[in-house]
Design a protein around this motif. Structure first.
Motif, mmCIF file in Angstrom:
data_model
loop_
_atom_site.group_PDB
_atom_site.id
_atom_site.type_symbol
_atom_site.label_atom_id
_atom_site.label_comp_id
_atom_site.label_asym_id
_atom_site.label_seq_id
_atom_site.Cartn_x
_atom_site.Cartn_y
_atom_site.Cartn_z
ATOM 1 N N HIS A 84 0.845 -1.204 0.000
ATOM 2 C CA HIS A 84 0.000 0.000 0.000
ATOM 3 C C HIS A 84 0.878 1.250 0.000
ATOM 4 C CE1 HIS A 84 -3.490 -2.455 0.497
ATOM 5 N NE2 HIS A 84 -3.110 -2.921 1.671
ATOM 6 N N GLU A 87 2.267 1.561 -3.548
ATOM 7 C CA GLU A 87 1.258 2.024 -4.513
ATOM 8 C C GLU A 87 0.918 3.495 -4.294
ATOM 9 O OE1 GLU A 87 -1.078 -2.085 -5.694
ATOM 10 O OE2 GLU A 87 -1.940 -0.861 -4.094
ATOM 11 N N THR A 88 0.971 3.935 -3.048
ATOM 12 C CA THR A 88 0.679 5.351 -2.765
ATOM 13 C C THR A 88 1.811 6.235 -3.282
ATOM 14 O OG1 THR A 88 -0.487 4.693 -0.762
ATOM 15 C CG2 THR A 88 0.142 7.007 -0.932
ATOM 16 N N ILE A 89 3.027 5.865 -2.953
ATOM 17 C CA ILE A 89 4.174 6.695 -3.357
ATOM 18 C C ILE A 89 4.263 6.784 -4.883
ATOM 19 C CG2 ILE A 89 6.714 6.738 -3.399
ATOM 20 C CD1 ILE A 89 6.604 5.788 -0.459
ATOM 21 N N ASN A 91 1.760 6.163 -6.925
ATOM 22 C CA ASN A 91 0.413 6.431 -7.463
ATOM 23 C C ASN A 91 0.066 5.448 -8.579
ATOM 24 O OD1 ASN A 91 -2.071 7.628 -7.733
ATOM 25 N ND2 ASN A 91 -1.327 9.277 -9.060
ATOM 26 N N THR A 92 0.153 4.191 -8.273
ATOM 27 C CA THR A 92 -0.108 3.164 -9.275
ATOM 28 C C THR A 92 -0.659 1.919 -8.586
ATOM 29 O OG1 THR A 92 0.892 1.964 -11.115
ATOM 30 C CG2 THR A 92 2.237 2.182 -9.155
ATOM 31 N N LYS B 4 4.086 14.978 -6.979
ATOM 32 C CA LYS B 4 2.859 14.219 -6.710
ATOM 33 C C LYS B 4 1.732 15.169 -6.293
ATOM 34 C CE LYS B 4 5.001 10.097 -6.915
ATOM 35 N NZ LYS B 4 6.395 10.320 -6.652
ATOM 36 N N LYS B 9 -5.630 7.890 -3.770
ATOM 37 C CA LYS B 9 -4.733 6.863 -3.219
ATOM 38 C C LYS B 9 -4.014 7.382 -1.961
ATOM 39 C CE LYS B 9 -3.384 3.889 -6.402
ATOM 40 N NZ LYS B 9 -4.087 2.731 -5.893
ATOM 41 N N ARG B 16 -5.871 4.307 5.987
ATOM 42 C CA ARG B 16 -5.272 3.055 6.510
ATOM 43 C C ARG B 16 -4.379 3.364 7.704
ATOM 44 N NH1 ARG B 16 -4.783 1.315 0.965
ATOM 45 N NH2 ARG B 16 -6.162 -0.467 0.678
ATOM 46 N N PHE B 97 6.286 14.363 -2.806
ATOM 47 C CA PHE B 97 5.046 14.871 -2.202
ATOM 48 C C PHE B 97 5.345 16.185 -1.488
ATOM 49 C CE2 PHE B 97 4.225 10.304 -2.421
ATOM 50 C CZ PHE B 97 2.938 10.282 -2.940
#
Lengths: 299, 256
Positions: A84, A87-89, A91-92, B4, B9, B16, B97
């Motif tokens: 997770h 995928e967040t870092i 963005n995929t 970013k 997401k 989470r 980010f």
């Protein structure tokens, strides 16, 4: 790509880094940054990344997001599985990203995806950040002691994988490391720092020739070998070794013939970064103390 | 590598992250429900029957403020300070980010989580307690007040965590503020009017005091002068914003 000029970093009253003459990092350079603890290696990386205050100039046409970095210590949250975070870092979705799947497989990371970061081993943690850094495909990448704390085998594997990944790519790499054998397979330039100053910066082979000659023969440091080599040109080496400098192939031939005749094991190198850096630092300190002595004399 | 942007997401990641923090679940979700139910059972035998529904409703309104205070002031400050201690925001920043993007994603995620907690709290209390039926305008007023409070507490918690950058001092200060607010704003059994004059003066600059003592007065209709409440919100918001701006300034990267 990046020029550093007249850079000074202070931590309180202490001068942590001082780079006077301009240093230029060109496109496609693979630079190994070496030096003792406290030499200013990480300070240099942090200055380039803009993470600490400095005086002087760091000129680059790169935006901060075009510089990727594997810091000495990388941490992530422990509240979720690393997939997770990945995928967040990025963005995929891993399932939909072929390149990412290949990289995960390249670093044998598939089985770690469902684990929390705290549950990963040291090597797996390093691989996790490496995957995130490599997939960014940034033009300038820093690896700050990427293999510190890992065992020899894991280090070797990791560096071979990284060398394979960057082969035929024009990425500029800056690798901070204490493990010289790792740098040998990855870099073509060396920046030597000591006590916050630049000892030397240049092409790996040129620096080797400057400080070691054409080749270096190393043998064990024992009385028999000291006596045997007393008339040969020696340069500085780690305490357990004697380093014989060979300025030409004919000298090298004479030395090796002697060693074979005397049944002495030896190692030949024309790119030994460790011995090169020891000698570079020795000359740097000679210059420095010479300079001080000269200044005292003049005064 | 690209800068970013805020995306779903990133908000999911923060959701989470919140759900993985047991403190937030216990003190921000379970605790307010338990407190309101427990108080209503205690009052059942100790207050006149005529006043019972009004007092229980007052407890419901007052305890609803524990949700933003526990989730944001304590939970978020604790969570984020631990992240800062491990340089996790810096790590994400180095992955492209912006601090503002991360902050916005966190705020959205915390507001979503707080909404879920409010809904659960209201649902359970409506089922179990004998609450007065409010005027729609009063409910909207309470909801708006709780969200405004949530945003301000988020800003305050973020500012504190970023200023201290360590879990220990951040947790200590946020706990002092949490219990201070609870004592000053009538959540610990002492009403604002019963406080000594010096403490009452401090309580009057906190919006929570007005929510706990005044909202029951117009819960089923009636007029109310909102000016002191709005002033308290503006003051509390301004102080929190100043702390946040100071923390931004302290942590600025030299290259833009």
């Amino acid at each position: 790509m990046l020029i550093i000029n007249n850079l000074q970093v202070r931590y309180g009253n202490q001068l942590a880094l001082s780079i006077k003459a301009p240093l230029t990092f060109d496109d496609g350079d693979r630079i190994g940054i070496i030096g003792s603890n406290g030499a200013g290696k990480t300070t240099l990386v942090k200055s380039i990344l803009g993470l600490i205050n400095y005086q002087g100039n760091i000129t680059t046409d790169l935006k901060p997001e075009e510089i990727a970095v594997h810091m000495q210590h990388n941490h992530y949250v422990n509240t979720m599985a690393v997939k997770h975070i990945m995928e967040t870092i990025l963005n995929t979705r891993i399932k939909r990203n072929r390149a990412l799947q290949e990289l995960i497989s390249f670093f044998d990371f598939e089985e770690c995806l469902n684990k929390k970061y705290s549950a990963l081993s040291g090597g797996q943690k390093q691989r996790f950040t490496i995957i995130l850094v490599l997939i960014q495909d940034a033009p300038l990448v820093f690896f700050d002691e990427v293999t510190s704390g890992l065992d020899f085998e894991t280090r070797q594997k990791l560096m071979s994988k990284m060398a394979a990944w960057y082969r035929n790519k024009n990425t500029t790499l800056c690798v901070v490391s204490h493990y010289y054998e790792e740098l040998e397979q990855l870099v073509n330039k060396i920046l030597i720092l000591e006590e916050g100053q630049v000892v030397d910066f240049g092409n790996k082979e040129e620096l080797f020739r400057k400080y070691c000659g054409n080749t270096v023969i190393t043998i064990d440091n024992n009385q028999r070998n000291i006596d045997l080599t007393k008339n040969l040109i020696k340069i500085k080496a780690p305490d357990h070794l004697i380093a014989l400098s060979c300025q030409s192939s004919s000298i090298e031939k004479e030395v090796t013939e002697l060693l074979i005749r005397e049944d002495i094991n030896y190692k030949r190198s024309n790119n030994d970064i460790e011995i090169m850096s020891i000698n570079a630092k020795a000359r740097f300190f000679e210059r420095k103390t010479g300079g001080i002595a000269h200044a005292e004399k003049t005064a | 590598m690209q800068k970013k942007q805020l995306n779903w997401k990133l908000v999911q990641y923060e959701l989470r992250n919140i759900s993985g923090n047991i403190f937030v679940i216990v003190f921000g979700v379970i605790f307010p429900i338990l407190m309101s139910v427990l108080f209503s059972f205690v009052f059942k035998s100790s207050v006149p029957e005529l006043l019972y529904t009004e007092i229980v409703t007052s407890v419901f309104i007052t305890m609803s403020m524990i949700i933003p205070m526990a989730v944001l002031l304590i939970g978020y400050a604790a969570n984020y300070s631990q992240e800062l201690e491990k340089d996790i925001p810096l790590r994400l920043n180095l992955f492209g980010f912006r601090e503002r993007t991360m902050l916005l994603a966190k705020m959205i995620a915390y507001l979503i989580f707080t909404t879920g907690s409010f809904l659960l709290y209201a649902g359970v209390d409506i089922l179990l307690l004998d609450l007065q039926v409010p005027k729609p305008g009063s409910v909207l007023c309470l909801i708006a007040s709780l969200y405004a409070l949530s945003v301000i507490l988020f800003i305050l918690a973020h500012g504190l965590a970023t200023l201290f950058k360590k879990f220990g001092p951040t947790y200590a200060v946020s706990m002092i503020l949490y219990f201070g607010f609870m004592i000053l704003c009538g959540m610990m059994g002492v009403t604002v009017d019963q406080l000594p004059s010096a403490l009452k003066a401090i309580a009057k600059v906190l919006p929570m005091s007005y929510i706990s003592s005044d909202y029951i007065k117009f819960w089923q209709g009636g007029k109310y002068n909102f000016a002191p409440l709005i002033q308290a919100y503006l003051f509390f918001g301004a102080v929190s914003a100043i702390i946040l701006l100071l923390s931004f300034r302290k942590n600025q990267r030299k290259i833009k």
